[in-house]
Enzyme design. Structure first.
Site, PDB file in Angstrom:
ATOM      1  CG  HIS A 166     -10.254   3.335   3.578  1.00  0.00           C
ATOM      2  ND1 HIS A 166     -10.829   3.544   4.798  1.00  0.00           N
ATOM      3  CD2 HIS A 166      -8.919   3.291   3.812  1.00  0.00           C
ATOM      4  CE1 HIS A 166      -9.894   3.632   5.734  1.00  0.00           C
ATOM      5  NE2 HIS A 166      -8.724   3.479   5.157  1.00  0.00           N
TER       6      HIS A 166
ATOM      7  CG  HIS B 297      -1.823   1.185   1.304  1.00  0.00           C
ATOM      8  ND1 HIS B 297      -3.006   1.269   0.602  1.00  0.00           N
ATOM      9  CD2 HIS B 297      -1.714   2.359   1.992  1.00  0.00           C
ATOM     10  CE1 HIS B 297      -3.588   2.432   0.854  1.00  0.00           C
ATOM     11  NE2 HIS B 297      -2.834   3.106   1.693  1.00  0.00           N
TER      12      HIS B 297
END
Length: 759
Positions: free
Chosen positions: A103, A54
């Site tokens: 998200h 990420h």
């Protein structure tokens, strides 16, 4: 006992749980090589979160470089890839900054907080650029609309987005809601934020000036969100394991505190009290300190025990990796510290001086600077910050075209039963208008405040959201997001370009001139060669498409590991395009406006149904080729739409995409509350004329006495144009085939989502 740097040097053989933190054997070995010893527990935690997929983009960097190497020249680009968000010049002394993030996994585990903190996080990417956030867009993907888990996840996600953005006073002006079985157990919750600032007031994430102080301000630090970037965002997701075990990795948001933080920060910027600034999102302080130090003069010393805590028992590694929300880290000149803290006190925002920028000698500079972190006087971190923030591992993952790709493309939709009779065509139009992907999303968007602050001039379900920037001049910005996972599954290169083309076309249809692109690339596991092939092809297609359209990519996000067990989602590149309107009073809405206006179809219609909504909704089919990409035609169409809008010619404009002409007519009739009467092109099969999803097309309406001007524009731009009919009546009528009263059309279009999710 605290694991200090000195202790680490004395105990080289201590077994450390690096694998459980997501680090591979060779990555751990490299950390030891960089440090010349084993890492402390704090250092190990920092490297593990910052070298996660990420944060480090370790599987995607080799491909993402194309956005820089193939970047088109742009006079508008002020800040590009590498900062918190890109910034473009929109004229009259103003600039706009925008970015999109994901998200996804947190929103499956805890839908409300996952989505809410997704909004909060993207807003805090915009704020440190020196901008006031002004609007939100929310591209969303879920499993089947009638699935039990979709009924759990979707309402929570929508409530989280609305709850957070509404409390911030930010209008949610655009986005998408798409359903497909591939997103079962792995929804996509992407969020885009746009902000506005003066062009000479840009802030950057750099810790420069030895002696300058490092101030942490905003919320106190707690244990929520620890491991979010590694536990949730950088590994394959097993939704069958249940949500409760991973809930501690989901951040908890407080939109009221974020609202105060925004206003406090804007006053700090206005008073010129900030040398450099970074938000705290993924990886928390580990990210903020290493990125600030490595982008600045390279040295920083942090006293971690000065960080205001919600829980006094927190250990230093937890403080460093907590992803507690609503926090910012600023670099401030010593002479400005007192005034900085006074502004924070005025806004009742907690603030603490936690360290300072340090001088870096030649030896330290050569190894990437020096970040030293102490805990009650003991050194627990001593690392070169660049090695943490910017020099993580880079992998050239193996990729291979899926063995089934040829079979998938060969399974063309030509064999599917097509409607031909008047009754069948009418029934198909109503079925598609009420299908989950094409039905009205008002049940969702009604939960968002689309007009708060009074500067929204277009919002969902318009083609693009438009925000007024300057009331005196009418300057505004337009934004649209688009993506079609089915198209990308059939051809990743073309699918990415079609997502770009549709967002570009939507912005142009509103009357705005497209300026720049951001993207959120949602894919399965990068360790799967077939997924990596999809990713590589999509990036290649998007980079080439941006070059052809003259749009720089200003930044974005890669979200890998979007799969449940071995089943990956459809490859879903979501593309956001930002454009500028010199005068928002010239904006073009999608709704038909006045009886007697002529309706024109712009662009060429072909028999193209691969990946179409008709094939998906009616037959559950995915195969063949997606619509042909013609970026030259897209540029010509956009040029025409922008010019005609600026000239005040167009009463309405609506791009053609999912569902084809039929769906565009449905939406324009219902948006304007007035019907139409059209005649299909004689050289096309009625089914093709109504439902083809050929790209580079739009419908426009124009006053009868201005038709010749439109025709002249079309000739000059080289855009095919066909007169379809005119606006008027209380039905959508296709001459020689069928008519559907607007009341019946509205009932079919608006009933679907309330029936599934209301109550």
């Amino acid at each position: 006992m605290i694991d200090t740097v000195a202790h680490a040097g004395e105990t080289p053989d201590v077994v450390q749980p690096y694998a459980g933190l997501g680090l591979a054997d060779d990555e751990y070995a490299r950390i030891r090589q960089i440090l010349g010893r084993r890492p402390t527990s704090c250092e190990l935690a920092m490297y593990s979160v910052m070298w996660s997929e990420h944060c480090s983009y370790k599987s995607s960097k080799v491909h993402l470089r194309q956005f820089a190497t193939m970047a088109p020249p742009s006079d508008a680009l002020l800040v590009g890839i590498g900062e918190n968000a890109g910034v473009v010049d929109i004229g009259q002394g103003y600039a706009a900054t925008f970015k999109i993030e994901s998200h996804n996994h947190p929103s499956f585990v805890e839908p409300y907080q996952g989505a809410a903190t997704g909004v909060g996080g993207i807003v805090r990417d915009i704020l440190p650029m020196g901008a006031r956030p002004v609007a939100i867009l929310d591209p969303l993907r879920f499993g089947p609309a009638d699935a039990a888990d979709t009924r759990r996840v979707l309402p929570g996600v929508v409530a989280g987005i609305g709850g957070y953005a509404n409390c911030l006073g930010l209008p949610t002006i655009g986005g998408e809601v798409v359903f497909d079985p591939s997103y079962s157990g792995n929804p996509l919750v992407n969020a885009l934020c746009v902000g506005v600032l003066r062009g000479d007031a840009i802030k950057l994430a750099r810790a420069s000036g030895p002696g300058n102080k490092v101030i942490l301000y905003g919320a106190k630090t707690g244990r929520d969100g620890i491991g979010g970037v590694s536990v949730l965002a950088s590994a394959s997701f097993d939704s069958s394991a249940g949500e409760s075990a991973k809930k501690p990795s989901v951040q908890v948001g407080d939109p009221f505190l974020e609202k105060v933080l925004i206003e406090c920060s804007l006053e700090l910027f206005e008073r010129d009290l900030v040398v450099g600034i970074q938000d705290l999102g993924g990886a928390g302080l580990s990210c903020a300190t290493t990125e600030l130090a490595s982008a600045g003069s390279g040295g920083m010393r942090i006293e971690l025990d000065r960080v205001p805590l919600r829980e006094a028992s927190m250990q230093p590694a937890e403080v460093l990796t907590s992803e507690s929300q609503e926090r910012m880290c600023a670099v401030v000149a010593p002479g400005d510290v007192e005034e900085f803290l006074a502004v924070c006190e005025k806004w009742e925002v907690d603030a603490a001086v936690i360290g300072e920028v340090t001088e870096v000698g030649p030896e330290e500079a050569a190894r990437g600077g020096s970040l030293v972190v102490t805990w009650h006087g003991e050194v627990v971190v001593d690392v070169p910050p660049r090695t943490v923030a910017h020099e993580g591992p880079v992998y050239e993952r193996a990729y291979a075209r899926p063995a089934v790709q040829d079979l998938l493309q060969a399974d063309v939709p030509d064999r599917l039963s097509r409607p031909s009779t008047e009754a069948e065509l009418r029934s198909t139009l109503l079925q598609l208008a009420g299908s989950p992907n094409l039905c009205s999303k008002e049940w969702v968007t009604a939960q968002y405040d689309r007009y708060v602050r009074g500067n929204t001039v277009l919002a969902q379900p318009e083609d693009a959201g438009v925000i007024r920037v300057d009331e005196s001049t009418g300057l505004g910005v337009a934004l649209a997001t688009d993506g079609n996972g089915r198209y990308t599954r059939l051809d990743p290169f073309a699918g990415a370009q079609l997502a770009l083309a549709e967002a570009y076309r939507n912005v142009a249809a509103s009357g705005a001139r497209p300026l720049a692109v951001t993207n959120c690339l949602n894919f399965g596991s990068p360790e799967d060669p077939e997924v990596m092939w999809q990713f590589a092809e999509a990036v290649r297609g998007l980079a080439a498409g941006c070059l052809d359209l003259g749009l720089p990519v200003t930044g974005g996000n890669v979200s890998f590991y979007n799969q449940t067990a071995e089943a990956a989602i459809l490859p879903t590149p979501v593309v956001g395009v930002l454009g500028v309107l010199d005068d928002v009073s010239r904006r073009t809405p999608i709704g038909f406006r006045e009886a007697g206006h002529a309706i024109y179809l712009l662009g060429e219609t072909l028999d193209e149904f691969g990946g179409s909504e008709w094939a998906h909704s009616v037959h559950g089919h995915l195969g063949g080729q997606p619509p042909r990409v013609d970026l030259a035609a897209e540029r010509a169409l956009a040029g025409l739409l922008i010019e005609a809008s600026r000239g005040g010619l167009l009463a309405s404009a609506h791009d053609l995409s999912d569902g084809g002409l039929a769906q565009a007519l449905v939406e324009s009739c219902l948006r304007g509350g007035i019907g139409c009467r059209i005649t299909l092109q004689a050289d096309l099969e009625p089914f093709v004329g109504l439902f083809s999803e050929s790209a580079a097309r739009a419908i426009v309406t124009i006053a009868a006495d201005q038709v010749q001007q439109l025709v002249d524009h079309c000739v000059r731009h080289g855009v095919p144009a066909a007169r379809l009919g005119e606006v008027g009546g209380a039905a959508l009528a296709v001459v020689g085939h069928f008519a559907v009263p607007l009341d019946e059309l509205r009932a079919a279009h608006e009933a679907t989502l309330p029936a599934l999710f209301a109550g």
